[in-house]
Scaffold this motif. Sequence first.
Motif, mmCIF file in Angstrom:
data_model
loop_
_atom_site.group_PDB
_atom_site.id
_atom_site.type_symbol
_atom_site.label_atom_id
_atom_site.label_comp_id
_atom_site.label_asym_id
_atom_site.label_seq_id
_atom_site.Cartn_x
_atom_site.Cartn_y
_atom_site.Cartn_z
ATOM 1 N N SER A 53 0.844 -1.194 0.000
ATOM 2 C CA SER A 53 0.000 0.000 0.000
ATOM 3 C C SER A 53 0.876 1.240 0.000
ATOM 4 C CB SER A 53 -0.921 -0.005 1.219
ATOM 5 O OG SER A 53 -0.153 -0.056 2.409
ATOM 6 N N ILE A 54 0.301 2.303 -0.501
ATOM 7 C CA ILE A 54 1.004 3.579 -0.562
ATOM 8 C C ILE A 54 0.603 4.425 0.639
ATOM 9 C CG2 ILE A 54 1.225 5.752 -1.850
ATOM 10 C CD1 ILE A 54 2.644 3.444 -3.217
ATOM 11 N N ARG A 55 1.595 4.939 1.319
ATOM 12 C CA ARG A 55 1.384 5.880 2.420
ATOM 13 C C ARG A 55 2.429 6.968 2.258
ATOM 14 N NH1 ARG A 55 3.617 6.606 7.538
ATOM 15 N NH2 ARG A 55 2.230 7.711 8.966
ATOM 16 N N MET A 56 1.976 8.191 2.195
ATOM 17 C CA MET A 56 2.877 9.325 2.009
ATOM 18 C C MET A 56 3.716 9.158 0.737
ATOM 19 S SD MET A 56 2.276 11.179 4.659
ATOM 20 C CE MET A 56 2.484 11.475 6.390
ATOM 21 N N GLY A 57 3.104 8.590 -0.301
ATOM 22 C CA GLY A 57 3.746 8.498 -1.601
ATOM 23 C C GLY A 57 4.652 7.311 -1.822
ATOM 24 N N LYS A 58 4.762 6.390 -0.853
ATOM 25 C CA LYS A 58 5.648 5.240 -1.056
ATOM 26 C C LYS A 58 5.146 4.024 -0.296
ATOM 27 C CE LYS A 58 9.117 5.781 2.417
ATOM 28 N NZ LYS A 58 10.401 5.180 2.533
ATOM 29 N N VAL A 59 5.693 2.859 -0.673
ATOM 30 C CA VAL A 59 5.345 1.625 0.021
ATOM 31 C C VAL A 59 6.180 1.496 1.291
ATOM 32 C CG1 VAL A 59 4.590 0.367 -2.043
ATOM 33 C CG2 VAL A 59 6.980 0.238 -1.320
ATOM 34 N N GLN A 60 5.817 0.546 2.118
ATOM 35 C CA GLN A 60 6.544 0.308 3.356
ATOM 36 C C GLN A 60 7.977 -0.128 3.058
ATOM 37 O OE1 GLN A 60 3.577 -0.991 2.540
ATOM 38 N NE2 GLN A 60 2.136 -0.473 4.143
ATOM 39 N N ASP A 61 8.896 0.307 3.911
ATOM 40 C CA ASP A 61 10.306 -0.051 3.747
ATOM 41 C C ASP A 61 10.497 -1.567 3.756
ATOM 42 O OD1 ASP A 61 11.034 2.621 3.599
ATOM 43 O OD2 ASP A 61 11.569 2.757 5.730
ATOM 44 N N THR A 87 -4.946 6.952 -5.430
ATOM 45 C CA THR A 87 -4.503 7.881 -6.472
ATOM 46 C C THR A 87 -5.570 8.020 -7.551
ATOM 47 O OG1 THR A 87 -3.345 6.038 -7.451
ATOM 48 C CG2 THR A 87 -2.051 7.523 -6.117
ATOM 49 N N PRO A 88 -5.984 9.245 -7.824
ATOM 50 C CA PRO A 88 -7.095 9.445 -8.751
ATOM 51 C C PRO A 88 -6.749 9.380 -10.230
ATOM 52 C CG PRO A 88 -6.427 11.533 -7.798
ATOM 53 C CD PRO A 88 -5.588 10.468 -7.155
ATOM 54 N N THR A 89 -5.514 9.644 -10.611
ATOM 55 C CA THR A 89 -5.211 9.696 -12.039
ATOM 56 C C THR A 89 -4.316 8.535 -12.467
ATOM 57 O OG1 THR A 89 -3.178 10.993 -11.862
ATOM 58 C CG2 THR A 89 -5.260 12.228 -11.927
ATOM 59 N N ALA A 90 -4.390 8.196 -13.744
ATOM 60 C CA ALA A 90 -3.564 7.127 -14.291
ATOM 61 C C ALA A 90 -2.078 7.461 -14.163
ATOM 62 C CB ALA A 90 -3.929 6.878 -15.750
ATOM 63 N N ALA A 91 -1.718 8.720 -14.356
ATOM 64 C CA ALA A 91 -0.312 9.129 -14.251
ATOM 65 C C ALA A 91 0.204 8.948 -12.827
ATOM 66 C CB ALA A 91 -0.149 10.584 -14.693
ATOM 67 N N GLU A 92 -0.620 9.290 -11.843
ATOM 68 C CA GLU A 92 -0.206 9.103 -10.443
ATOM 69 C C GLU A 92 -0.090 7.624 -10.096
ATOM 70 O OE1 GLU A 92 -1.902 12.731 -7.837
ATOM 71 O OE2 GLU A 92 -3.431 11.581 -8.935
ATOM 72 N N ARG A 93 -1.025 6.813 -10.586
ATOM 73 C CA ARG A 93 -0.958 5.369 -10.339
ATOM 74 C C ARG A 93 0.319 4.790 -10.952
ATOM 75 N NH1 ARG A 93 -6.505 5.845 -11.407
ATOM 76 N NH2 ARG A 93 -6.263 5.128 -13.552
ATOM 77 N N GLN A 94 0.625 5.194 -12.179
ATOM 78 C CA GLN A 94 1.832 4.698 -12.839
ATOM 79 C C GLN A 94 3.086 5.109 -12.068
ATOM 80 O OE1 GLN A 94 1.868 2.559 -15.333
ATOM 81 N NE2 GLN A 94 4.079 2.460 -15.194
ATOM 82 N N ARG A 95 3.132 6.347 -11.609
ATOM 83 C CA ARG A 95 4.287 6.826 -10.832
ATOM 84 C C ARG A 95 4.454 6.008 -9.559
ATOM 85 N NH1 ARG A 95 4.079 9.889 -6.714
ATOM 86 N NH2 ARG A 95 2.069 10.782 -7.215
ATOM 87 N N GLU A 96 3.353 5.714 -8.884
ATOM 88 C CA GLU A 96 3.438 4.943 -7.641
ATOM 89 C C GLU A 96 3.835 3.497 -7.901
ATOM 90 O OE1 GLU A 96 -0.225 5.853 -5.588
ATOM 91 O OE2 GLU A 96 0.701 7.635 -4.713
ATOM 92 N N LEU A 97 3.337 2.906 -8.971
ATOM 93 C CA LEU A 97 3.742 1.541 -9.325
ATOM 94 C C LEU A 97 5.232 1.488 -9.651
ATOM 95 C CD1 LEU A 97 0.640 0.617 -11.464
ATOM 96 C CD2 LEU A 97 1.369 -0.594 -9.386
#
Length: 168
Positions: A53-61, A87-97
């Motif tokens: 899961s994403i929290r504060m823009g990143k996954v758990q360490d 994340t609401p947008t496809a670009a944000e989802r891609q960045r997080e993935l």
Amino acid sequence: MKTLIAYTSRYGTSEKVAHLLAARLSGNVHVQNLVDEPDVDWATVDHVIVGGSIRMGKVQDELTDWLKQNEVQLLERPLGLYLCAGTPTAAERQRELEGAYGEHLRVHAYFVEVVGSGYDFERMGFLDKAIVRMMAKQTVSSLNLDEARLNELVESAQASLRTRSEKP
């Protein structure tokens, strides 16, 4: 064949998804919280699904470290990757993935996608509640899973298992 669903979860959404997937997949499926149980007996694992899961823009360490330590083993098996993120947008989802899963893993995986989000206010501390209220405009616990993506992950996993079992 044994499927390992390995996950990390701060407030339970990735854990809920892991158990939903386990219930929908056929065969021998083991669900494992990587924070509590990071070690894997790779000799018993034929297929892997990893979630976080994403929290504060990143996954758990713990997930990032586990992925680095086990990259070779992951690349030797069919692999699905999911995230839970609001994340609401496809670009944000891609960045997080891309931030969560290295390029080698993403290219190798048969599924790489955000499958939904959730907020469990019962498990959150004061600061996290305040951030979620402000950023996500959420004031109560919620679980918003994308059933189409979950079904796609299950179907892709089943197809991957069938293909693997047909090879000599």
